[in-house]
Scaffold this motif. Sequence first.
Motif, PDB file in Angstrom:
ATOM      1  N   ALA A  24       0.831  -1.205   0.000  1.00 41.49           N
ATOM      2  CA  ALA A  24       0.000   0.000   0.000  1.00 41.49           C
ATOM      3  C   ALA A  24       0.866   1.256   0.000  1.00 41.49           C
ATOM      4  N   GLU A  25       1.889   1.273   0.836  1.00 41.11           N
ATOM      5  CA  GLU A  25       2.778   2.435   0.890  1.00 41.11           C
ATOM      6  C   GLU A  25       3.441   2.673  -0.465  1.00 41.11           C
ATOM      7  N   LEU A  26       3.751   1.599  -1.157  1.00 44.21           N
ATOM      8  CA  LEU A  26       4.423   1.705  -2.453  1.00 44.21           C
ATOM      9  C   LEU A  26       3.484   2.200  -3.539  1.00 44.21           C
ATOM     10  N   VAL A  27       2.364   1.512  -3.723  1.00 51.13           N
ATOM     11  CA  VAL A  27       1.509   1.815  -4.886  1.00 51.13           C
ATOM     12  C   VAL A  27       0.642   3.044  -4.676  1.00 51.13           C
ATOM     13  N   ASP A  28       0.405   3.439  -3.425  1.00 47.17           N
ATOM     14  CA  ASP A  28      -0.419   4.617  -3.176  1.00 47.17           C
ATOM     15  C   ASP A  28       0.381   5.912  -3.244  1.00 47.17           C
ATOM     16  N   ASP A  29       1.693   5.803  -3.396  1.00 44.45           N
ATOM     17  CA  ASP A  29       2.539   6.999  -3.507  1.00 44.45           C
ATOM     18  C   ASP A  29       2.561   7.454  -4.968  1.00 44.45           C
ATOM     19  N   ALA A  30       2.180   8.694  -5.199  1.00 41.40           N
ATOM     20  CA  ALA A  30       2.076   9.213  -6.572  1.00 41.40           C
ATOM     21  C   ALA A  30       3.418   9.256  -7.288  1.00 41.40           C
ATOM     22  N   ARG A  31       4.514   9.144  -6.555  1.00 39.23           N
ATOM     23  CA  ARG A  31       5.849   9.179  -7.188  1.00 39.23           C
ATOM     24  C   ARG A  31       6.222   7.835  -7.807  1.00 39.23           C
ATOM     25  N   THR A  32       5.464   6.781  -7.516  1.00 38.66           N
ATOM     26  CA  THR A  32       5.824   5.424  -7.927  1.00 38.66           C
ATOM     27  C   THR A  32       5.291   5.097  -9.315  1.00 38.66           C
ATOM     28  N   ASN A  33       6.172   4.471 -10.103  1.00 35.47           N
ATOM     29  CA  ASN A  33       5.787   3.950 -11.419  1.00 35.47           C
ATOM     30  C   ASN A  33       6.313   2.528 -11.525  1.00 35.47           C
ATOM     31  N   LEU A  34       5.423   1.528 -11.562  1.00 35.71           N
ATOM     32  CA  LEU A  34       5.816   0.127 -11.692  1.00 35.71           C
ATOM     33  C   LEU A  34       5.749  -0.272 -13.161  1.00 35.71           C
ATOM     34  N   VAL A  35       6.851  -0.832 -13.668  1.00 35.90           N
ATOM     35  CA  VAL A  35       6.971  -1.122 -15.093  1.00 35.90           C
ATOM     36  C   VAL A  35       7.341  -2.590 -15.287  1.00 35.90           C
ATOM     37  N   GLU A  36       6.582  -3.287 -16.115  1.00 36.58           N
ATOM     38  CA  GLU A  36       6.937  -4.657 -16.490  1.00 36.58           C
ATOM     39  C   GLU A  36       7.909  -4.603 -17.657  1.00 36.58           C
ATOM     40  N   ASP A  37       9.145  -4.987 -17.440  1.00 32.18           N
ATOM     41  CA  ASP A  37      10.145  -4.971 -18.506  1.00 32.18           C
ATOM     42  C   ASP A  37      11.373  -5.729 -18.014  1.00 32.18           C
ATOM     43  N   ASP A  38      12.296  -5.950 -18.922  1.00 31.06           N
ATOM     44  CA  ASP A  38      13.555  -6.614 -18.622  1.00 31.06           C
ATOM     45  C   ASP A  38      14.596  -5.536 -18.299  1.00 31.06           C
ATOM     46  N   PHE A  39      14.948  -5.401 -17.041  1.00 33.82           N
ATOM     47  CA  PHE A  39      15.898  -4.376 -16.626  1.00 33.82           C
ATOM     48  C   PHE A  39      17.203  -4.482 -17.399  1.00 33.82           C
ATOM     49  N   PHE A  40      17.694  -5.699 -17.597  1.00 35.74           N
ATOM     50  CA  PHE A  40      18.996  -5.899 -18.229  1.00 35.74           C
ATOM     51  C   PHE A  40      18.954  -5.485 -19.701  1.00 35.74           C
ATOM     52  N   ALA A  41      17.841  -5.771 -20.381  1.00 33.19           N
ATOM     53  CA  ALA A  41      17.690  -5.321 -21.764  1.00 33.19           C
ATOM     54  C   ALA A  41      17.618  -3.797 -21.823  1.00 33.19           C
ATOM     55  N   LEU A  42      16.951  -3.185 -20.857  1.00 31.72           N
ATOM     56  CA  LEU A  42      16.880  -1.725 -20.822  1.00 31.72           C
ATOM     57  C   LEU A  42      18.255  -1.107 -20.662  1.00 31.72           C
ATOM     58  N   MET A  43      19.084  -1.712 -19.811  1.00 34.91           N
ATOM     59  CA  MET A  43      20.416  -1.161 -19.589  1.00 34.91           C
ATOM     60  C   MET A  43      21.303  -1.317 -20.822  1.00 34.91           C
ATOM     61  N   ARG A  44      21.064  -2.362 -21.609  1.00 30.12           N
ATOM     62  CA  ARG A  44      21.856  -2.538 -22.837  1.00 30.12           C
ATOM     63  C   ARG A  44      21.471  -1.512 -23.906  1.00 30.12           C
ATOM     64  N   SER A  45      20.249  -1.028 -23.859  1.00 31.60           N
ATOM     65  CA  SER A  45      19.752  -0.105 -24.866  1.00 31.60           C
ATOM     66  C   SER A  45      20.211   1.317 -24.573  1.00 31.60           C
ATOM     67  N   LYS A  46      20.213   2.146 -25.598  1.00 34.58           N
ATOM     68  CA  LYS A  46      20.570   3.545 -25.411  1.00 34.58           C
ATOM     69  C   LYS A  46      19.388   4.296 -24.804  1.00 34.58           C
ATOM     70  N   PRO A  47      19.662   5.267 -23.934  1.00 30.70           N
ATOM     71  CA  PRO A  47      18.570   6.089 -23.403  1.00 30.70           C
ATOM     72  C   PRO A  47      17.817   6.774 -24.544  1.00 30.70           C
ATOM     73  N   VAL A  48      16.518   6.900 -24.361  1.00 34.55           N
ATOM     74  CA  VAL A  48      15.698   7.495 -25.422  1.00 34.55           C
ATOM     75  C   VAL A  48      15.200   8.861 -24.992  1.00 34.55           C
ATOM     76  N   GLY A  49      14.876   9.683 -25.973  1.00 33.36           N
ATOM     77  CA  GLY A  49      14.310  10.987 -25.707  1.00 33.36           C
ATOM     78  C   GLY A  49      15.308  11.914 -25.031  1.00 33.36           C
ATOM     79  N   ASP A  50      14.752  12.865 -24.259  1.00 32.70           N
ATOM     80  CA  ASP A  50      15.597  13.868 -23.611  1.00 32.70           C
ATOM     81  C   ASP A  50      15.820  13.561 -22.134  1.00 32.70           C
TER      82      ASP A  50
END
Length: 235
Positions: A114-140
């Motif tokens: 509850a403390e985690l998901v009720d905080d407006a600063r939290t964004n939970l993302v389903e993805d492969d962290f390791f694949a994200l780190m291999r990729s180049k940052p996108v956008g600005d």
Amino acid sequence: MIIRFEELDWQPTAMGDLTLRRRTEPSSGQEIFEVKLGEEFLMSSLFTVAEEELASLGLAAVEGVELTVLVGGLGLGYTAVTALRDERVRGLTVVDRLATVIDWHERKLLPVSAELVDDARTNLVEDDFFALMRSKPVGDHSGYSAILLDVDHSPRHQLDPTHSDLYAADGLRALDRHLAPRGVFALWSDDPPDGDFMGELDAVFDDAAAHIVDFDNPVTGGVSSNTVYVARSRS
């Protein structure tokens, strides 16, 4: 009939059967939540000190305010919630490969959900962290103030062998692209400090350190230890 374990959820995944269960710890009467992947124990709410210290030590090394934090590995949520308790954090993104784990928290099945998901600063993302780190940052995107990683047992003992490249210098350089200038990378490990991995960190980052985190272990009646690595981007 005495029921020692209550299975709260079970889901097949690409990595094996994932089980969330609840039990009472006989030595203390404490309610404990545990996660298993196949027959392997991944985590337990009986031992959360080092997961919390991952966030505390990592963020203590970050300078400035208005921090953005990326957490690799949601698990029981203790690293993420500890990060949110730092008042400087304005945004927290948590990436987990398993939709099931995110669902547990969205259903508020775990003690800190509850403390985690009720905080407006939290964004939970389903993805492969390791694949994200291999990729180049996108956008600005200007990079994260801190990246906190708790997925594998240690740099030498991975849940998935495809993760191994991140723990070598080239993989760490790829991760560094996702950090803000002088941003901090912190990593939890179940193993003692690893000299070879420290060498990889030193090749890429500044101020690399291995912190030994001791905690009482009610199962053994003694003291156990984990390691938290912390390093700062040179850029």
